[in-house]
Design an enzyme around this catalytic site. Structure first.
Site, short mmCIF file in Angstrom:
data_model
loop_
_atom_site.label_atom_id
_atom_site.label_comp_id
_atom_site.label_asym_id
_atom_site.label_seq_id
_atom_site.Cartn_x
_atom_site.Cartn_y
_atom_site.Cartn_z
N SER A 142 0.87 -1.18 0.00
CA SER A 142 0.00 0.00 0.00
C SER A 142 0.90 1.23 0.00
O SER A 142 2.08 1.14 0.38
CB SER A 142 -0.85 0.02 1.28
OG SER A 142 -1.53 1.25 1.43
N TYR A 155 -1.87 -1.10 10.22
CA TYR A 155 -1.79 -1.15 8.76
C TYR A 155 -0.40 -0.74 8.29
O TYR A 155 0.20 -1.40 7.43
CB TYR A 155 -2.86 -0.22 8.18
CG TYR A 155 -3.15 -0.43 6.72
CD1 TYR A 155 -3.94 -1.49 6.29
CD2 TYR A 155 -2.66 0.45 5.77
CE1 TYR A 155 -4.21 -1.68 4.94
CE2 TYR A 155 -2.92 0.27 4.42
CZ TYR A 155 -3.71 -0.80 4.01
OH TYR A 155 -3.98 -0.98 2.67
#
Ligand code: NAD
Length: 257
Positions: A142, A155
């Site tokens: 990401s 995350y």
């Protein structure tokens, strides 16, 4: 293009978003598919969305559980005898919060899916690919794995970890004819991003989305099919000398000062 006519590809998180769009793209290119997800109902809908005649099997598994990962890899090999491509993609965002309020339980929940899951997947699939002497893997990182975003301790740690695992394994396995790369999507409009915008904007999540993309050089969200096209390229054999890379797909946002 029919670059996948003789290839078997395993996709995790295939029930929704980027995994589903990639399944559809690869099916259009005649891949034989093994679709893995936590949600069996979404897997059935995904399989039904593919062109008639697509050779696609579905397998419900939780990627954070090693035994379940080994089971989907064994099932793919039992059915098809090989794994040519692996889109190691399943992931969750987790609840957004400041670091001090993030919470150990939430941190470990996100890590277990996004980092343990990616590691278990690579470890299991690489045994198969090394034995066959070929293969390509794309791990989903990401922009949150290459930049600080904020409010995403779990995350951020997991996706930075995916970038590290990708580089480490690429160095180990290039000599066996195996490429391992990662993608770093920015905001691509999927269920995950809608959930994220709802955490930020509540009922006004669409307005939060407009504000979010106003700072993107391309002033829009990415589309799942744009990510699918990148993954297809990386798994197709046309990208054969790209190895260990983490490729942003974000409209240029991660390059902006
Ligand atoms: P999504 O929520 O639409 O799809 C994720 C899929 O993964 C779902 O089908 C879900 O059931 C499955 N899944 C979740 N936990 C699982 C588990 N433990 N075992 C098996 N399957 C599980 O989200 P998406 O946007 O398609 O995200 C896919 C990947 O892309 C994730 O790794 C995410 O972090 C990453 N990503 C997405 C964006 C974005 O903007 N959409 C940006 C950067 C990275």
């Amino acid at each position: 293009m029919k670059r996948f006519a003789d290839k078997v590809v395993v996709i995790t998180g295939a029930g929704s978003g980027l995994g589903l769009a990639t399944a559809q793209r690869l099916a259009d290119e005649q891949a034989t598919l093994v679709l893995v997800d936590l949600r069996e109902d979404w897997l059935e809908a995904a399989r039904n969305s593919l062109p008639v005649g697509t050779n696609a099997t579905i397998f419900r598994a939780d990627v954070s559980q090693l035994a379940e990962v080994e089971a989907y890899v064994d099932a793919a090999v039992a059915a098809h005898g090989r794994i040519d491509g692996f889109f190691n993609n399943a992931g969750i965002e987790g609840r957004q919060n400041l670091t001090e309020q993030f919470g150990a339980e939430e941190f470990h929940r996100v890590i277990s899916v996004n980092l343990d899951g990616v590691f278990y997947g690579m470890a299991s699939v690489l045994k198969v690919m090394r034995a066959q002497g070929s293969g390509a893997i794309v791990n989903t990182a990401s922009v949150g794995g290459i930049r600080g975003v904020g409010n995403q301790s779990g995350y951020a740690a997991s996706k930075h970890g995916v970038v590290g695992l990708t580089r480490n394994s690429a160095v180990e396995y290039g000599c066996y004819g195996i490429q391992i790369n990662a993608i770093a999507p920015g905001a691509i409009m999927t269920a995950m991003v809608e959930g994220s915008l709802r955490q930020i904007g509540g009922e006004d999540w669409e307005e939060a989305g407009r504000q979010f993309v106003s700072v993107n050089p391309m002033k829009r969200f990415g589309k799942p099919e744009e990510v699918a096209a990148l993954v297809a390229f990386l798994l197709s054999g046309e990208a054969a000398f790209i190895n260990g890379a983490t490729i942003p797909i974000d409209g240029g946002q991660s390059y902006k000062y």
